[in-house]
Design a protein around this motif. Sequence first.
Motif, PDB file in Angstrom:
ATOM      1  N   ASP A 104       0.858  -1.180   0.000  1.00 47.92           N
ATOM      2  CA  ASP A 104       0.000   0.000   0.000  1.00 47.92           C
ATOM      3  C   ASP A 104       0.899   1.237   0.000  1.00 47.92           C
ATOM      4  N   ASP A 105       0.292   2.407   0.084  1.00 46.10           N
ATOM      5  CA  ASP A 105       1.062   3.642  -0.035  1.00 46.10           C
ATOM      6  C   ASP A 105       2.087   3.779   1.088  1.00 46.10           C
ATOM      7  N   ASN A 106       1.705   3.403   2.303  1.00 47.27           N
ATOM      8  CA  ASN A 106       2.628   3.504   3.434  1.00 47.27           C
ATOM      9  C   ASN A 106       3.777   2.507   3.301  1.00 47.27           C
ATOM     10  N   THR A 107       3.447   1.285   2.850  1.00 45.77           N
ATOM     11  CA  THR A 107       4.485   0.267   2.658  1.00 45.77           C
ATOM     12  C   THR A 107       5.510   0.731   1.637  1.00 45.77           C
ATOM     13  N   LEU A 108       5.043   1.377   0.576  1.00 41.71           N
ATOM     14  CA  LEU A 108       5.968   1.874  -0.448  1.00 41.71           C
ATOM     15  C   LEU A 108       6.896   2.932   0.143  1.00 41.71           C
ATOM     16  N   THR A 109       6.351   3.839   0.930  1.00 37.08           N
ATOM     17  CA  THR A 109       7.172   4.882   1.549  1.00 37.08           C
ATOM     18  C   THR A 109       8.265   4.272   2.424  1.00 37.08           C
ATOM     19  N   VAL A 110       7.901   3.252   3.199  1.00 34.57           N
ATOM     20  CA  VAL A 110       8.875   2.576   4.062  1.00 34.57           C
ATOM     21  C   VAL A 110       9.987   1.964   3.223  1.00 34.57           C
ATOM     22  N   ASN A 111       9.624   1.292   2.136  1.00 35.50           N
ATOM     23  CA  ASN A 111      10.619   0.650   1.275  1.00 35.50           C
ATOM     24  C   ASN A 111      11.519   1.678   0.589  1.00 35.50           C
ATOM     25  N   ILE A 112      10.941   2.785   0.138  1.00 37.15           N
ATOM     26  CA  ILE A 112      11.733   3.846  -0.491  1.00 37.15           C
ATOM     27  C   ILE A 112      12.755   4.402   0.500  1.00 37.15           C
ATOM     28  N   ASN A 113      12.317   4.664   1.733  1.00 37.18           N
ATOM     29  CA  ASN A 113      13.221   5.212   2.748  1.00 37.18           C
ATOM     30  C   ASN A 113      14.338   4.240   3.096  1.00 37.18           C
ATOM     31  N   ARG A 114      14.015   2.952   3.195  1.00 35.19           N
ATOM     32  CA  ARG A 114      15.037   1.946   3.475  1.00 35.19           C
ATOM     33  C   ARG A 114      16.041   1.859   2.330  1.00 35.19           C
ATOM     34  N   LEU A 115      15.534   1.930   1.096  1.00 35.13           N
ATOM     35  CA  LEU A 115      16.419   1.880  -0.065  1.00 35.13           C
ATOM     36  C   LEU A 115      17.357   3.085  -0.061  1.00 35.13           C
ATOM     37  N   ARG A 116      16.847   4.257   0.253  1.00 31.76           N
ATOM     38  CA  ARG A 116      17.694   5.458   0.332  1.00 31.76           C
ATOM     39  C   ARG A 116      18.811   5.269   1.366  1.00 31.76           C
ATOM     40  N   ARG A 117      18.447   4.735   2.533  1.00 33.26           N
ATOM     41  CA  ARG A 117      19.446   4.563   3.592  1.00 33.26           C
ATOM     42  C   ARG A 117      20.526   3.564   3.171  1.00 33.26           C
ATOM     43  N   LYS A 118      20.135   2.513   2.462  1.00 30.21           N
ATOM     44  CA  LYS A 118      21.123   1.539   2.002  1.00 30.21           C
ATOM     45  C   LYS A 118      22.057   2.151   0.965  1.00 30.21           C
ATOM     46  N   LEU A 119      21.505   2.968   0.079  1.00 27.18           N
ATOM     47  CA  LEU A 119      22.353   3.650  -0.898  1.00 27.18           C
ATOM     48  C   LEU A 119      23.322   4.597  -0.193  1.00 27.18           C
ATOM     49  N   GLU A 120      22.820   5.318   0.801  1.00 31.35           N
ATOM     50  CA  GLU A 120      23.686   6.243   1.545  1.00 31.35           C
ATOM     51  C   GLU A 120      24.770   5.494   2.310  1.00 31.35           C
ATOM     52  N   SER A 121      24.462   4.258   2.757  1.00 34.93           N
ATOM     53  CA  SER A 121      25.434   3.488   3.534  1.00 34.93           C
ATOM     54  C   SER A 121      26.645   3.089   2.708  1.00 34.93           C
ATOM     55  N   ILE A 122      26.503   3.100   1.366  1.00 36.60           N
ATOM     56  CA  ILE A 122      27.648   2.767   0.508  1.00 36.60           C
ATOM     57  C   ILE A 122      28.180   4.015  -0.206  1.00 36.60           C
ATOM     58  N   GLY A 123      27.755   5.172   0.281  1.00 34.78           N
ATOM     59  CA  GLY A 123      28.306   6.423  -0.234  1.00 34.78           C
ATOM     60  C   GLY A 123      27.554   7.059  -1.376  1.00 34.78           C
ATOM     61  N   VAL A 124      26.342   6.577  -1.672  1.00 33.74           N
ATOM     62  CA  VAL A 124      25.553   7.129  -2.779  1.00 33.74           C
ATOM     63  C   VAL A 124      24.541   8.116  -2.202  1.00 33.74           C
ATOM     64  N   MET A 125      24.813   9.404  -2.363  1.00 38.87           N
ATOM     65  CA  MET A 125      23.957  10.440  -1.797  1.00 38.87           C
ATOM     66  C   MET A 125      23.081  11.063  -2.882  1.00 38.87           C
ATOM     67  N   ASP A 126      21.824  11.321  -2.530  1.00 38.96           N
ATOM     68  CA  ASP A 126      20.883  12.025  -3.421  1.00 38.96           C
ATOM     69  C   ASP A 126      20.726  11.334  -4.773  1.00 38.96           C
ATOM     70  N   TYR A 127      20.806  10.010  -4.779  1.00 42.33           N
ATOM     71  CA  TYR A 127      20.681   9.254  -6.030  1.00 42.33           C
ATOM     72  C   TYR A 127      19.215   9.100  -6.426  1.00 42.33           C
TER      73      TYR A 127
END
Length: 221
Positions: free
Chosen positions: A187-210
């Motif tokens: 649902d819409d909330n589940t998607l937001t959670v997944n997007i935020n987690r994906l952002r954090r994982k990208l940031e954890s490997i040095g990918v900012m604002d991707y």
Amino acid sequence: MANIFIIEDDSKIRTELHTLLTKYGHTCSFSDEFEQVVSIVLTQNPDLVLLDINLPMFDGYHICREIRLSSNVPIIMVTSRNSDMDELMSMHLGADDFVTKPYNTQILLARINSLLKRTYSNDHTNTLTHKGVTLDLSKSIVSYDSQTAELTKNELRILHLLMAHTGSIVTRDEIMNDLWQSDEFVDDNTLTVNINRLRRKLESIGVMDYLVTRRGQGYLV
């Protein structure tokens, strides 16, 4: 799961193809800017192109020939014209297969899957790369500058969908529809959670604002 680019001027047929292909796990894109469609295809770098012959501006033969100058992407010509000359011309210009309308949808799917298998069966990895970020679909890993992060199934599908449409906005509805195909409850909330987690994982490997958010529209990379 492949990214398929549809070049078809009939919006009803485009919609039907999109519905059919996404139902079976593929992602789809298209453009009705037929004068620029070759450069759009080359920029998006799809896994396969479905190309109609009868098009405005330039016919499918011209587009096939132009794509072949720069890319070996698999091309299936789709047309209502049923003649040996059309099929011979398509093959001569570099098309990989030829399907006539009206077609049986299951046969079309079988042709697509067979061509994808023939083309990519020797690939030991199935990867996408954009702006230095590499997504390994076979291992569910994203990497950047020698650092890696493991992705969940939903995170993998979201990032794959965005990287398959680089430079284009993918709406939240399109992402949720793609995730639904994997039988996940989204649902819409589940998607937001997944997007935020994906952002954090990208940031954890040095990918900012991707992963860029376009408010009221969707996301893009």
